[in-house]
Design a protein around this motif. Structure first.
Motif, PDB file in Angstrom:
ATOM      1  N   ILE A  90      14.159  28.655   8.203  1.00 17.43           N
ATOM      2  CA  ILE A  90      16.278  29.147   7.644  1.00 17.43           C
ATOM      3  C   ILE A  90      17.299  28.480   7.882  1.00 17.43           C
ATOM      4  N   SER A  91      17.077  28.388   9.356  1.00 20.93           N
ATOM      5  CA  SER A  91      18.905  27.635   9.575  1.00 20.93           C
ATOM      6  C   SER A  91      18.686  26.477   8.777  1.00 20.93           C
ATOM      7  N   GLY A  92      17.413  25.616   9.657  1.00 18.28           N
ATOM      8  CA  GLY A  92      17.257  24.733   8.754  1.00 18.28           C
ATOM      9  C   GLY A  92      18.404  23.639   6.514  1.00 18.28           C
ATOM     10  N   ILE A  93      17.474  25.242   6.142  1.00 14.66           N
ATOM     11  CA  ILE A  93      17.438  25.821   4.975  1.00 14.66           C
ATOM     12  C   ILE A  93      18.875  26.236   4.755  1.00 14.66           C
ATOM     13  N   ARG A  94      19.815  26.378   5.588  1.00 11.84           N
ATOM     14  CA  ARG A  94      20.875  26.223   5.620  1.00 11.84           C
ATOM     15  C   ARG A  94      21.867  25.404   5.293  1.00 11.84           C
ATOM     16  N   THR A  95      21.821  24.604   6.275  1.00  7.64           N
ATOM     17  CA  THR A  95      22.098  23.618   6.967  1.00  7.64           C
ATOM     18  C   THR A  95      22.308  22.896   6.273  1.00  7.64           C
ATOM     19  N   ALA A  96      21.136  22.446   5.619  1.00 11.31           N
ATOM     20  CA  ALA A  96      21.155  21.909   4.476  1.00 11.31           C
ATOM     21  C   ALA A  96      21.702  22.121   2.813  1.00 11.31           C
ATOM     22  N   LEU A  97      22.030  22.756   2.951  1.00 11.97           N
ATOM     23  CA  LEU A  97      22.337  23.576   1.649  1.00 11.97           C
ATOM     24  C   LEU A  97      23.856  23.733   1.893  1.00 11.97           C
ATOM     25  N   VAL A  98      24.221  23.873   2.539  1.00 12.57           N
ATOM     26  CA  VAL A  98      25.837  23.530   3.248  1.00 12.57           C
ATOM     27  C   VAL A  98      26.250  20.979   2.773  1.00 12.57           C
ATOM     28  N   MET A  99      25.480  21.268   3.478  1.00  5.35           N
ATOM     29  CA  MET A  99      25.153  19.690   3.219  1.00  5.35           C
ATOM     30  C   MET A  99      25.344  19.272   1.557  1.00  5.35           C
ATOM     31  N   ILE A 100      24.379  19.796   1.185  1.00  6.71           N
ATOM     32  CA  ILE A 100      24.103  19.637  -0.660  1.00  6.71           C
ATOM     33  C   ILE A 100      25.427  19.716  -0.898  1.00  6.71           C
ATOM     34  N   ILE A 101      25.528  20.853  -1.148  1.00  8.40           N
ATOM     35  CA  ILE A 101      27.567  21.644  -1.926  1.00  8.40           C
ATOM     36  C   ILE A 101      28.062  20.835  -1.834  1.00  8.40           C
ATOM     37  N   GLY A 102      28.137  20.213  -0.069  1.00  9.54           N
ATOM     38  CA  GLY A 102      30.191  19.550  -0.143  1.00  9.54           C
ATOM     39  C   GLY A 102      29.357  18.181  -0.809  1.00  9.54           C
ATOM     40  N   THR A 103      28.313  17.725  -0.166  1.00 16.35           N
ATOM     41  CA  THR A 103      28.283  15.870  -1.065  1.00 16.35           C
ATOM     42  C   THR A 103      28.027  15.902  -2.139  1.00 16.35           C
ATOM     43  N   ALA A 104      27.547  17.225  -3.498  1.00 20.29           N
ATOM     44  CA  ALA A 104      27.621  16.460  -4.483  1.00 20.29           C
ATOM     45  C   ALA A 104      28.491  16.857  -5.465  1.00 20.29           C
ATOM     46  N   THR A 105      29.591  16.620  -4.506  1.00 21.63           N
ATOM     47  CA  THR A 105      31.391  16.708  -5.450  1.00 21.63           C
ATOM     48  C   THR A 105      31.327  15.338  -5.460  1.00 21.63           C
ATOM     49  N   LEU A 106      30.660  14.414  -5.163  1.00 20.24           N
ATOM     50  CA  LEU A 106      30.879  13.274  -5.572  1.00 20.24           C
ATOM     51  C   LEU A 106      30.021  12.696  -6.590  1.00 20.24           C
ATOM     52  N   ALA A 107      28.760  13.548  -7.143  1.00 17.90           N
ATOM     53  CA  ALA A 107      28.290  13.417  -8.093  1.00 17.90           C
ATOM     54  C   ALA A 107      29.081  13.043  -9.314  1.00 17.90           C
ATOM     55  N   ALA A 108      30.695  14.286  -9.503  1.00 17.03           N
ATOM     56  CA  ALA A 108      31.400  13.672 -10.993  1.00 17.03           C
ATOM     57  C   ALA A 108      31.186  12.371 -10.878  1.00 17.03           C
ATOM     58  N   LEU A 109      31.160  10.832  -9.551  1.00 14.04           N
ATOM     59  CA  LEU A 109      31.673   9.882 -10.266  1.00 14.04           C
ATOM     60  C   LEU A 109      30.892   9.122 -11.157  1.00 14.04           C
ATOM     61  N   ILE A 110      29.381   9.875 -11.218  1.00 13.04           N
ATOM     62  CA  ILE A 110      28.582   9.283 -11.714  1.00 13.04           C
ATOM     63  C   ILE A 110      27.974  10.313 -13.264  1.00 13.04           C
ATOM     64  N   GLY A 111      29.563  10.715 -13.478  1.00 10.95           N
ATOM     65  CA  GLY A 111      29.073  11.871 -14.734  1.00 10.95           C
ATOM     66  C   GLY A 111      27.892  13.047 -14.438  1.00 10.95           C
ATOM     67  N   ALA A 112      27.151  13.435 -13.376  1.00 11.54           N
ATOM     68  CA  ALA A 112      27.117  14.432 -13.500  1.00 11.54           C
ATOM     69  C   ALA A 112      28.240  15.550 -13.528  1.00 11.54           C
ATOM     70  N   GLY A 113      28.995  15.775 -13.488  1.00 17.89           N
ATOM     71  CA  GLY A 113      29.789  17.151 -13.139  1.00 17.89           C
ATOM     72  C   GLY A 113      29.957  17.644 -12.412  1.00 17.89           C
ATOM     73  N   GLY A 114      30.211  19.294 -12.028  1.00 24.00           N
ATOM     74  CA  GLY A 114      30.200  19.701 -11.166  1.00 24.00           C
ATOM     75  C   GLY A 114      32.027  20.185 -10.367  1.00 24.00           C
ATOM     76  N   LEU A 115      32.221  20.498  -9.656  1.00 22.41           N
ATOM     77  CA  LEU A 115      33.367  20.473  -8.698  1.00 22.41           C
ATOM     78  C   LEU A 115      34.232  19.686  -8.258  1.00 22.41           C
ATOM     79  N   GLY A 116      33.617  18.561  -7.786  1.00 20.94           N
ATOM     80  CA  GLY A 116      34.012  16.954  -7.877  1.00 20.94           C
ATOM     81  C   GLY A 116      34.896  16.677  -9.052  1.00 20.94           C
ATOM     82  N   THR A 117      34.538  16.872 -10.132  1.00 17.03           N
ATOM     83  CA  THR A 117      35.504  16.421 -11.132  1.00 17.03           C
ATOM     84  C   THR A 117      37.010  17.384 -10.807  1.00 17.03           C
ATOM     85  N   PHE A 118      37.235  18.513 -10.430  1.00 16.31           N
ATOM     86  CA  PHE A 118      38.501  18.938  -9.574  1.00 16.31           C
ATOM     87  C   PHE A 118      39.081  18.027  -8.818  1.00 16.31           C
TER      88      PHE A 118
END
Length: 492
Positions: free
Chosen positions: A125-153
């Motif tokens: 679970i500790s590894g999953i939570r670490t991965a989750l935080v990393m994913i949510i932070g990195t997912a802001t870059l999805a806005a650069l390729i038209g995937a939307g998300g909070l990175g748009t703001f």
């Protein structure tokens, strides 16, 4: 906000579940094979060192843009913490417990479910939570390729120098990470089978909603996208109003979609239908041309060559261009120009020891940008690379004294800057025009007619003023676009 939050949540959760489905079984399988486990740890470690933007760029030619490359990239980054923690969690179980399970005659699967996974669960679970935080932070870059998300703001805030938008995106992303991390902590206390059922329901929910959106999409819908910035945002709102005013076609807008290469790839892969593109960009970055073909071209010749190349190489339809020429320029403050007698780019050769330049990476690397400027004008200064939004602030604050600019940038008016004349005619014409597939143009000739109403409309002064209205006065691009169309009698 709700739309961006849902997009961010969907990308993050799906990426996490896929990473778990890959990493946990893999770690369990290699747990008894130390050499293979070490190899897998090395591979996942190497994958995580790849810069996120580079990974997205590598994926685009194969899977296009949007959510798919974003999810693949996020899965790649999430593999290491989940795999590593699962492997370590099972490895560190007391051997005497393993022996006791064997003595009771447990099968391999029963021992895994009843003994090993429950004991190793806190570490997993500790590894999953670490991965989750990393994913949510990195997912802001999805806005650069038209995937939307909070990175748009965040991207929109940076582009418009709006700290509030940046904070909205950053705080919402952090809050989402905390909430999901807590929910995973709650799931840890539930029996494994109930946790798996919950995760399966969540995954099916996202898949079902995504399928519904695809099925529910109107048959006669046109998707218009724009690059980052106020100008593309204004133009695509004009396109939408003109099309819907003349036809029954439903138009969906995707503003702040990303860079040129992302939009062009999306258009070629039928992920979008129309976007505004500049004639100079077409010849410089999108089509194959001989250097002899692009020498000493007028604005009209530049457009005609771009139109022919797009049609022959990619079967794309390039409509008539607008009036303004949003070409490159070199800008300085009025004070610096007066102190050093600067009027033309050639004048910079006499003050190279005073130049502190801040320029975008794109301009630095282009043959019709800094590389061409240095060669044609005999300049040797080395600039600092800066993101487009930061260079004007740096110039205004005196940290640099020379920046690259576009002739319609609102900051030229906002900071009362002077653009140096390109007296040797290096910069090509950059007239904007709608770009679409030939198939769409044949299917909807009324769209072509509607968009051609902007042909030879909008002067540089008018475009700069509209950008100023959005960037500085914080008015809506939709409102600014509508006012222009009404004032110039382009709507019924």
């Amino acid at each position: 906000m709700i739309q961006a939050l849902w997009q961010h949540l969907g990308i993050s959760v799906i990426s996490l579940l896929i990473a778990m489905a890959i990493a946990i079984p893999l770690a369990i399988w290699v747990e008894k094979h130390d050499r293979l486990a070490n190899i897998m740890l090395q591979i996942t470690s190497v994958l995580q060192t790849i810069p996120s933007l580079a990974l997205l760029g590598l994926l685009i030619p194969f899977v296009g843009i949007g959510s798919v490359p974003a999810v693949i990239a996020l899965v790649v980054y999430a593999l290491l913490p989940i795999f590593q923690n699962t492997y370590i969690g099972i490895q560190e179980i007391d051997p005497s417990i393993e022996e006791a399970a064997d003595a009771f005659g447990m099968s391999r699967m029963r021992k895994l479910v009843k003994v090993e996974l429950p004991i190793a669960m806190p570490v997993i679970i500790s590894g999953i939570r670490t991965a989750l935080v990393m994913i949510i932070g990195t997912a802001t870059l999805a806005a650069l390729i038209g995937a939307g998300g909070l990175g748009t703001f965040i991207l929109l805030g940076i582009d418009r120098n709006n700290t509030s938008l940046v904070l909205i995106g950053a705080i919402a992303s952090a809050a989402l990470a905390l909430i999901l991390s807590y929910l995973i902590h709650v799931l840890q206390r539930v029996k494994i089978r109930y946790s798996l059922i919950t995760l399966a329901v969540i995954l099916l929910g996202f898949i079902g909603y995504g399928s519904y959106k695809v099925i529910d999409q109107p048959a006669d819908e046109v998707v218009i996208a724009g690059k980052l910035g106020s100008e593309p945002d204004i133009l695509i709102n004009m396109y939408k109003e003109l099309i819907e005013d003349d036809s029954n076609v439903k138009v969906t807008l995707k503003p702040d979609f990303g860079k040129t290469s992302f939009l062009f790839s999306a258009l070629r892969n039928n992920q979008i239908d129309i976007y505004p593109e500049f004639t100079g960009t077409v010849l410089e970055s999108l089509v194959k041309v001989n250097s002899s073909e692009t020498k000493n071209l007028s604005q009209q010749q530049t457009y005609q060559l771009a139109k022919r190349k797009l049609a022959s190489q990619y079967h794309l339809k390039y409509l008539k261009p607008m009036k303004y020429n949003n070409t490159y320029a070199l800008a300085v403050t009025k004070k610096f120009a007066e102190e050093n007698g600067l009027k033309d780019i050639s004048d910079l050769s006499g003050i190279q020891d005073k130049i502190k330049a801040g320029m975008t990476l794109e301009f630095i690397d282009r043959s019709d940008g800094l590389r061409g400027v240095k060669k044609l004008y005999g300049l040797t200064f080395t600039p600092q690379s800066m993101s487009p939004d930061l260079r004007y602030g740096a110039l205004h604050d005196g940290k640099v004294n020379l920046v690259d600019a576009y002739s319609t940038d609102s900051q030229l008016r906002q900071y009362n800057l002077v653009t140096l004349k390109d007296n040797k005619n290096l910069f090509p014409a950059y007239q904007g025009a709608p770009l679409m597939s030939e198939k769409l143009a044949k299917k909807h000739p009324e769209i072509v007619t509607s968009l051609n109403k902007l042909s030879n409309k909008i002067s540089e002064k008018q475009m700069r003023e509209m950008n100023y209205q959005v960037n500085v006065l914080k008015r809506s691009p939709k409102t600014v676009a509508h006012e222009y169309l009404i004032q110039h009698h382009l709507l019924k």
